[in-house]
Design a protein around this motif. Structure first.
Motif, mmCIF file in Angstrom:
data_model
loop_
_atom_site.group_PDB
_atom_site.id
_atom_site.type_symbol
_atom_site.label_atom_id
_atom_site.label_comp_id
_atom_site.label_asym_id
_atom_site.label_seq_id
_atom_site.Cartn_x
_atom_site.Cartn_y
_atom_site.Cartn_z
ATOM 1 N N TYR A 94 0.805 -1.225 0.000
ATOM 2 C CA TYR A 94 0.000 0.000 0.000
ATOM 3 C C TYR A 94 0.838 1.275 0.000
ATOM 4 O O TYR A 94 0.422 2.287 -0.559
ATOM 5 C CB TYR A 94 -0.916 0.023 1.228
ATOM 6 C CG TYR A 94 -2.068 -0.946 1.172
ATOM 7 C CD1 TYR A 94 -2.467 -1.529 -0.023
ATOM 8 C CD2 TYR A 94 -2.763 -1.302 2.329
ATOM 9 C CE1 TYR A 94 -3.515 -2.424 -0.063
ATOM 10 C CE2 TYR A 94 -3.824 -2.188 2.291
ATOM 11 C CZ TYR A 94 -4.196 -2.746 1.094
ATOM 12 O OH TYR A 94 -5.243 -3.630 1.047
ATOM 13 N N GLY A 95 2.008 1.214 0.645
ATOM 14 C CA GLY A 95 2.782 2.434 0.813
ATOM 15 C C GLY A 95 4.030 2.528 -0.035
ATOM 16 O O GLY A 95 4.244 3.503 -0.763
ATOM 17 N N ILE A 96 4.872 1.492 0.008
ATOM 18 C CA ILE A 96 6.212 1.598 -0.571
ATOM 19 C C ILE A 96 6.212 1.416 -2.085
ATOM 20 O O ILE A 96 6.797 2.226 -2.811
ATOM 21 C CB ILE A 96 7.163 0.588 0.115
ATOM 22 C CG1 ILE A 96 7.358 0.994 1.579
ATOM 23 C CG2 ILE A 96 8.505 0.533 -0.592
ATOM 24 C CD1 ILE A 96 8.106 -0.002 2.419
ATOM 25 N N LEU A 97 5.557 0.353 -2.589
ATOM 26 C CA LEU A 97 5.592 0.081 -4.035
ATOM 27 C C LEU A 97 4.962 1.208 -4.861
ATOM 28 O O LEU A 97 5.543 1.624 -5.870
ATOM 29 C CB LEU A 97 4.922 -1.257 -4.345
ATOM 30 C CG LEU A 97 5.628 -2.512 -3.798
ATOM 31 C CD1 LEU A 97 4.891 -3.767 -4.229
ATOM 32 C CD2 LEU A 97 7.073 -2.583 -4.247
ATOM 33 N N PRO A 98 3.779 1.741 -4.494
ATOM 34 C CA PRO A 98 3.241 2.866 -5.291
ATOM 35 C C PRO A 98 4.088 4.132 -5.201
ATOM 36 O O PRO A 98 4.254 4.837 -6.198
ATOM 37 C CB PRO A 98 1.847 3.107 -4.678
ATOM 38 C CG PRO A 98 1.516 1.870 -3.952
ATOM 39 C CD PRO A 98 2.818 1.325 -3.465
ATOM 40 N N LEU A 99 4.644 4.426 -4.016
ATOM 41 C CA LEU A 99 5.459 5.637 -3.868
ATOM 42 C C LEU A 99 6.773 5.539 -4.634
ATOM 43 O O LEU A 99 7.300 6.544 -5.107
ATOM 44 C CB LEU A 99 5.771 5.897 -2.389
ATOM 45 C CG LEU A 99 4.711 6.610 -1.547
ATOM 46 C CD1 LEU A 99 5.217 6.766 -0.133
ATOM 47 C CD2 LEU A 99 4.340 7.966 -2.107
#
Length: 814
Positions: free
Chosen positions: A536-541
């Motif tokens: 939810y946080g690292i891959l999209p950012l």
């Protein structure tokens, strides 16, 4: 591994990907699945298989040195990451839970729980653009400057009363006298012992010798027994041989090769960029003039053919429609004229008619659709198909026997750049040919005495929608550096702590599937939390391509008891993606930028800088304060709810291209209004206290990290059992208190034992079962929790057909 090995591994991965794509996109579309469990199993199987491809592709991309191959691998890798996120979203919507347990799939595919660990691509940090790197260095310089100025401020001396000062002096003096008295007493005792000693007799000497022999023989025997026990455990495979704990020469050589490959990547990339410039210039000089003449001849031929077929010169296609690119398709003049006329008719149609037609079509589609569960449309499957086809066309059967060094392919650069040059020349030719067509019309149509139409027809501006109001820039006259400096000085832009996500230690939940079979909702393990936050946080950012196309997550709420590592996870997200950290916690913003205008300015500055320095994380600590049901008296001065309205407006302005994530942390969500809290945060993650497996790993890792040695004398199993209810934060404090520098020095003679950790642990208050149950009950009231309960009780399936009937009735009335 050699480059040949990585190429072979890439070929195997692409083969597996092509099989997956064939299953996901069959010739005949799959029928909707009515059984929710069967549908979830299918999606989960796809998820695990894509995850294995992702793990291998990430390793390949990190080590392959061929610049053109790396570009294709990167495209496929981004596509696989995006598809993973889509499948995760699908699983959440179908199982109504953020956490999933796939033990049966792991068993079928013969995988271990470690294979479900989601790797964080290394290119998130290594492959930032130069502009972003410059901006980040600017921010780090400002942060360092502010830290230095704060440290140089003169120390303020606190004034104390004379009575307190006298008391401090008395305590120090009495302590000094006590130390001297103790030293004198010890010296006197030593002197008395010296005078009391007598010459030993023969019997006493014999007894002393026997005593020494006993002690020595016992010590030697214990030592040999310990060695024999260790050898036996190694032989049985219950303990690791000490020689394997030290890095072997092969491992050291492999790491050196990996580092060398990364250096070669940079060298080959620089050569590739230089070659692109040289080859582009050569193509322009050699082929540019011929391309331009050929295009002009073809367009002139089209003019003449159209005039012969229709009796008049055609209108030149608009740049929006592709310009003369339409003419180079394999179509005759009559078909082109028909296409242009059809487009004009579509533009002239009224909007209301279009809406009515769409409504009618929608009704027909709804009636024709079969009931059941279907996969949502994907934004990444087309990219994966293109990447797979490119691999099959160019790289699968390519002979690279002469390219041992893995330099770039010149012919491939020429093919790519020819298309770019053609597109650029086409734009120039379009401008010239529009002018030429206008002159032809003037000269030929003048003879007929008709009015020259030329190219005067202009499409009416489509009234498809009103222009959206742009966000007013309140700081248009200020530079980015000045805005950053102000935010750092106000404490709103902070330096994230150096914490990796792998430091958030936790074991896999082995009983998840079993508990769900008996209708018991398991609490997630710390490993599950780590994986979900990566998705939810690292891959999209980390990837702009993924963030733009994947399901958009604007805000995440981390909730759990004190000490479970919520703040650590926020810092880990920033560290893994090189994101900037903005702190909009209630306590941090209290008293800053007062008034309505000040608040608007603060949020504008934060979101503006966050977009310019993306990726960015906006952290809101104690998120429940912003949504209090009733503000406590002692907190009214802080105005905890002042950000509530304006922050939700700013959240709506975040789009797919903005790599900005809001992360809230709360330990007391029960005090907040659940409706407004869930409206703000689209994803709510409940972080529990660690289970037995996680506690065992935590104790071992924390003691070793602090400098302690885990021996057989330290019963970690019992320690993990008695520390049930304690959070990782509690465990860190206990380890720091027990494993001191003094205790580390005495480890060789007196190893650490579990009993040493019990007294400091007993002084701390654990997370009681009631508190955890209260959090679980609160989570059950969130939108996802409610859906989960409905699905478990079977109400959701009963309500679905009723809703469809009501919808049809309403449509019939309309």
């Amino acid at each position: 591994m050699s480059q040949r090995s990585y190429n072979k591994l890439w070929a195997d991965v692409q083969l597996e990907l092509s099989r997956l794509l064939a299953e996901e996109l069959p010739a005949e579309p799959l029928r909707p699945e009515k059984d929710r469990v069967v549908f979830f199993q299918r999606v989960a199987l796809f998820y695990v298989r894509y995850l294995q491809i992702f793990r291998k592709l990430e390793e390949i991309y990190d080590q392959v040195i061929h610049p053109q191959k790396r570009r294709l691998i990167r495209t496929v890798l981004d596509g696989v990451i995006g598809r993973l996120l889509e499948l995760k979203n699908e699983m959440v919507e179908k199982e109504f839970s953020e956490y999933h347990y796939m033990d049966d799939i792991l068993h079928d595919l013969k995988l271990s729980p470690a294979d479900l660990e989601i790797p964080i691509p290394r290119y998130f940090i290594t492959e930032c653009s130069k502009e972003l790197q410059e901006r980040k260095t600017m921010v780090t310089d400002i942060l360092k400057l502010v830290e230095v100025t704060e440290s140089l401020e003169p120390l303020k001396v606190k004034e104390i009363s004379p009575e307190k000062a006298i008391k401090i002096i008395q305590v120090a003096e009495r302590a000094r006298q006590g130390r001297l008295r103790a030293k004198l007493n010890e010296e006197s005792r030593n002197m008395n012992r010296m005078y009391r000693t007598k010459e030993p007799g023969a019997a006493e000497i014999e007894a002393a010798a026997v005593c020494i022999q006993k002690v020595w023989r016992g010590y030697v025997q214990r030592k040999w027994t310990k060695i024999a026990r260790e050898e036996e455990m190694i032989f049985l495979g219950m303990a690791m041989n000490p020689k394997y704990k030290v890095p072997r020469p092969a491992e050291i050589a492999a790491k050196a090769t990996e580092a060398c490959n990364r250096i070669k990547q940079q060298e080959h990339e620089e050569d590739y960029q230089k070659s692109i410039v040289v080859i582009t210039k050569q193509l322009l000089d050699v082929e540019g003039h011929d391309m331009s003449n050929t295009m002009k001849e073809q367009i002139r031929q089209w003019f003449i053919e159209c005039r012969d077929a229709t009796g008049s010169f055609p209108d030149y296609p608009d740049a929006e429609d592709g310009g003369s690119a339409l003419l180079f398709a394999e179509k005759n003049p009559q078909q082109l004229m028909e296409e242009i006329a059809a487009k004009e008719e579509d533009d002239s149609n009224n909007r209301p008619k279009g809406k009515e037609e769409k409504k009618k079509k929608g009704k027909i589609d709804i009636e024709e659709e079969e009931e059941g569960l279907k996969m949502l449309p994907s934004a990444f499957l087309s990219d994966l198909q293109v990447g797979n086809k490119t691999f099959e066309d160019f790289w699968q059967n390519r002979n690279e026997s002469k390219n041992f060094v893995q330099r770039h392919e010149v012919e491939l650069i020429k093919e790519e750049k020819r298309k770019v040059i053609e597109a650029d020349i086409q734009l120039q030719v379009d401008v010239q040919m529009r002018q030429e067509l206008a002159e032809w019309k003037l000269s030929v149509d003048k003879d007929k005495g008709g009015k020259t139409k030329g190219n005067a027809k202009k499409k009416k501006g489509s009234k498809s929608g009103k222009k959206k109001k742009k966000e007013k820039d309140l700081t248009a006259d200020r530079t980015l550096e000045s805005l950053c400096q102000e935010l750092v000085e106000q404490g709103l832009l902070k330096k994230p702590k150096n914490v990796a996500l792998q430091d958030y230690i936790g074991d896999y939940s082995y009983l998840g599937t079993t508990l769900r079979q008996y209708d018991i909702e398991p609490m997630p393990s710390l490993s599950d939390v780590r994986q979900v936050l990566t998705l939810y946080g690292i891959l999209p950012l980390g990837s702009q391509v993924v963030h733009e196309k994947a399901p958009l997550i604007k805000a995440i709420l981390l909730t759990g008891p004190t000490g479970v590592g919520k703040k650590m996870l926020v810092h880990a997200i920033c560290q893994e993606t090189e994101a900037n950290l903005f702190d909009l916690s209630t306590l941090n913003t209290a008293g800053k930028y007062p008034g309505k205008n000040g608040l608007a300015m603060m949020l504008h500055m934060v979101f503006k800088v966050a977009r310019l320095l993306q990726p960015s994380v906006i952290w809101i600590g104690d998120a429940e304060k912003m949504f209090y049901k009733k503000v406590p008296k002692e907190e009214k001065e802080l105005e905890p709810k002042r950000l509530k309205k304006d922050l939700s407006k700013s959240l709506k302005l975040i789009k797919g291209e903005d790599r900005v994530l809001i992360v809230g942390t709360t330990r007391d969500p029960l005090s907040a209004d659940i409706k407004s809290l869930c409206k703000m945060y689209s994803k709510i993650l409940l972080i529990p206290r660690p289970d037995y497996g996680s506690r065992y790993i935590l104790w071992k890792q924390l003691i070793t990290k602090q400098g302690g040695e885990v021996t057989q004398a330290l019963d970690l199993s019992s320690l993990s059992k008695i520390s049930d209810g304690y959070t990782p934060g509690h465990m860190v404090r206990v380890v720091q208190r027990v494993v001191t520098k003094h205790r580390i020095l005495h480890q060789a003679k007196r190893p650490l034992t579990a009993s040493e950790f019990v007294p400091p642990l007993a002084k701390l208050d654990p997370v009681f079962q009631e508190e955890e149950e209260a959090l679980k009950n609160w989570y059950a009231k969130t939108p996802l929790g409610k859906k989960r309960i409905k699905a478990a009780t079977g109400k959701e399936e009963e309500e679905a057909p009723v809703k469809n009937k009501d919808a049809k009735k309403k449509k019939g009335k309309k």
